[in-house]
Design a protein around this motif. Structure first.
Motif, PDB file in Angstrom:
ATOM      1  N   GLY A 139      62.183  84.633  34.243  1.00  0.00           N
ATOM      2  CA  GLY A 139      62.970  85.121  35.016  1.00  0.00           C
ATOM      3  C   GLY A 139      64.391  84.827  35.061  1.00  0.00           C
ATOM      4  N   HIS A 181      58.835  93.928  28.799  1.00  0.00           N
ATOM      5  CA  HIS A 181      58.412  94.584  30.025  1.00  0.00           C
ATOM      6  C   HIS A 181      58.086  96.160  29.888  1.00  0.00           C
ATOM      7  CE1 HIS A 181      58.878  90.832  31.899  1.00  0.00           C
ATOM      8  NE2 HIS A 181      60.033  90.791  31.614  1.00  0.00           N
ATOM      9  N   ASP A 198      60.833 104.140  30.867  1.00  0.00           N
ATOM     10  CA  ASP A 198      60.025 102.958  31.284  1.00  0.00           C
ATOM     11  C   ASP A 198      59.871 103.835  32.759  1.00  0.00           C
ATOM     12  OD1 ASP A 198      58.819 100.959  32.831  1.00  0.00           O
ATOM     13  OD2 ASP A 198      60.317  99.514  32.413  1.00  0.00           O
TER      14      ASP A 198
HETATM   15  N1  LIG Z   1      63.660  96.598  31.319  1.00  0.00           N
HETATM   16  C1  LIG Z   1      62.670  96.331  31.987  1.00  0.00           C
HETATM   17  N2  LIG Z   1      61.626  96.906  32.511  1.00  0.00           N
HETATM   18  C2  LIG Z   1      60.987  96.599  33.371  1.00  0.00           C
HETATM   19  N3  LIG Z   1      60.928  95.470  34.192  1.00  0.00           N
HETATM   20  C3  LIG Z   1      61.831  94.533  33.730  1.00  0.00           C
HETATM   21  C4  LIG Z   1      62.935  94.892  32.975  1.00  0.00           C
HETATM   22  N4  LIG Z   1      63.715  94.045  33.049  1.00  0.00           N
HETATM   23  C5  LIG Z   1      63.309  93.170  33.949  1.00  0.00           C
HETATM   24  N5  LIG Z   1      62.095  93.466  34.259  1.00  0.00           N
HETATM   25  C6  LIG Z   1      61.390  92.677  35.527  1.00  0.00           C
HETATM   26  O1  LIG Z   1      62.448  91.891  36.171  1.00  0.00           O
HETATM   27  C7  LIG Z   1      61.666  90.525  35.982  1.00  0.00           C
HETATM   28  C8  LIG Z   1      62.926  89.314  35.635  1.00  0.00           C
HETATM   29  O2  LIG Z   1      63.249  89.628  34.253  1.00  0.00           O
HETATM   30  P1  LIG Z   1      63.997  88.486  33.461  1.00  0.00           P
HETATM   31  O3  LIG Z   1      64.967  87.873  34.276  1.00  0.00           O
HETATM   32  O4  LIG Z   1      64.572  88.890  32.228  1.00  0.00           O
HETATM   33  O5  LIG Z   1      63.056  87.257  33.411  1.00  0.00           O
HETATM   34  P2  LIG Z   1      61.566  87.421  32.487  1.00  0.00           P
HETATM   35  O6  LIG Z   1      61.784  88.710  31.494  1.00  0.00           O
HETATM   36  O7  LIG Z   1      61.404  86.067  31.835  1.00  0.00           O
HETATM   37  O8  LIG Z   1      60.682  87.551  33.602  1.00  0.00           O
HETATM   38  C9  LIG Z   1      60.781  90.637  34.925  1.00  0.00           C
HETATM   39  O9  LIG Z   1      59.434  89.894  35.078  1.00  0.00           O
HETATM   40  C10 LIG Z   1      60.276  92.106  35.278  1.00  0.00           C
HETATM   41  O10 LIG Z   1      59.377  92.098  36.155  1.00  0.00           O
END
Ligand SMILES: Nc1ncnc2c1ncn2[C@@H]1O[C@H](COP(=O)(O)OP(=O)(O)O)[C@@H](O)[C@H]1O
Ligand SMILES: Nc1ncnc2c1ncn2[C@@H]1O[C@H](COP(=O)(O)OP(=O)(O)O)[C@@H](O)[C@H]1O
Lengths: 102, 165, 165, 102
Positions: free
Chosen positions: B117, B68, B97
């Protein structure tokens, strides 16, 4: 990531022996290996996870995708020989009911 | 932060292990990070389940950075800080980020089966304390995760008890 | 520096492993460092002898920091940088030692059996390149050590050949 | 570092089973364990290194010291069951001739 495949054309079963750690780096090869072998209809795909010591949400996401694709082709996905820590990830995310685990 | 956790982190024993890693933001790095975690805690003789839990939560956190925050651009890099004593395992991930708003991370509905997610959900379920600290100005993010390894009051044996909330 | 070694270091492949460690200057840290080295090179499938050699040289170097530069004061800390590809293993130790003059390290006489003085000898025998870079002003020392893991020209198999001098 | 000791008073032999990595952190305990058990005269001290996977110059320095002390007490030091990587450190420093290795 090492994947061996055994095909039983009579019973319409393909068994995939997966060897490696299922993180975001390694899910792609398993996903494409299985996607490339999906038959038009009525097959069972068994993933033997005996040699998989690690699996995380990237691995789960790939398995959810595979199960949906296989179901779309009237097939069945079976996941067997899960190690304790790997099984725990299914339980933690309540996906142990969604999948047919053995 | 739970007072007990705060105390454990602030009063680390002198033989605590401290280490910082600077690694490339590429998926290949994840297996290395898991091996380094195992190296850092080997002398603690953790149960296989506990060791897997801290590997899992750390991998999920780093996967999110790579996926991400860095969108698989492996010219980016991030830092990992691991601090561990017999009582507590602390891992911090430092990365960039600028647009990231932790409060916007969605909470998954487990009844609705999706392909993603679940990463942050897993982290929060495993770790006893999870905190995203963002700095709007620099865009730097510090993700702090804490796992209690052993409750000090428990006499013998490896405990996997959770802290009362 | 041998031209071949210089080239190997300067032209690292994109999948090279880079990591930095910041550790406490205490003897307990040495076992951790060896485990982290093993973690960094595990995917390279080195021979047991080669793996032991790089653990040994690195431990000797860090022991000298702890013993001579820091005189067992474990409030001090030092940095380790490990860079490795299939061809080369580079470990650098960064520490403070204002008075240190590398040229003054004595060369041991192996016929005279003593209780010490073999650490640097071992390092120089194992590694293909060893360099102490000191900065008089800051007192900062950088010890760079390089081990060739595999000569690129050798076709199959793990090579433990030494470079011609 | 774990050290088990077996004593044969008839043959005047003490065997030390050493388990651990002999770096600067661990040499002290082995050194004091053996120093504390040195008899006045004529004993043989055998170090069984079967479980020692790592030894460096700190370990060698301690062994040189022990051999000198034991010799001063008319004793003998024997080092047995060396693993390949550990034996290599003796060879590299030409100490394989100084010690009685077996
Ligand atoms: N380190 C990060 N930087 C930016 N966005 C993040 C980060 N971690 C999580 N997110 C946001 O949170 C959402 C959920 O993350 P996660 O639970 O790890 O599931 P996934 O990666 O499968 O989407 C991601 O889709 C993203 O939008
Ligand atoms: N990092 C260092 N800082 C200061 N002095 C050092 C360092 N490394 C080596 N030396 C000097 O070089 C000598 C030889 O070192 P070494 O070969 O490791 O043997 P030993 O540590 O047993 O003396 C030491 O006694 C010390 O005087």
């Amino acid at each position: 990531m090492k994947i061996d495949c055994q095909i039983d054309t009579e019973k319409k079963v393909k068994v995939f022996y997966v060897d490696g750690e299922l993180d975001v780096h390694h899910v792609k090869s398993l996903k494409s290996e299985i996607m490339d072998s999906i038959e038009s209809t009525g097959w069972t795909y068994e993933l033997n996870m005996d040699k998989v010591a690690y699996l995380d949400s990237s691995g789960l996401g790939m398995l959810v995708y595979l199960k949906k694709e296989i179901t779309r082709h009237n097939g069945k996905l079976r996941i067997v020989k899960l190690n304790e820590p790997v099984l725990n990830v299914f339980k933690l995310t309540k996906l142990d009911d969604f999948f047919e685990l053995g | 932060m739970h007072a007990r956790i705060k105390q454990l982190i602030e009063e680390l024993p002198p033989d605590a292990t401290h280490m910082k890693m600077h690694v490339q933001g590429s998926p290949e790095t994840l297996a290395l990070i898991r091996r380094v975690i195992a190296a850092c805690v080997q002398h603690l003789d953790l149960s296989a389940a506990l060791l897997n839990d801290i590997k899992l939560a750390t991998t999920e956190a780093c996967t999110n950075v790579i996926k991400h925050a860095y969108k698989f651009d492996d010219s980016m890099s991030f830092d990992l800080k691991i601090t561990t004593s017999e009582e507590v395992f602390v891992v911090e991930v430092f990365y960039n980020d600028p647009g990231f708003i932790p409060a916007n991370i969605p909470v998954p509905n487990l009844n609705e089966i999706k392909e993603g997610g679940l990463g942050v959900f897993i982290i929060k379920n495993i770790m006893d304390h999870v905190d995203y600290i963002t700095d709007g100005e620099s865009g730097r993010v510090r993700l702090q995760m804490v796992k209690i390894l052993k409750l000090q009051d428990n006499s013998g044996g490896q405990s996997e008890d959770r802290l009362p909330d």
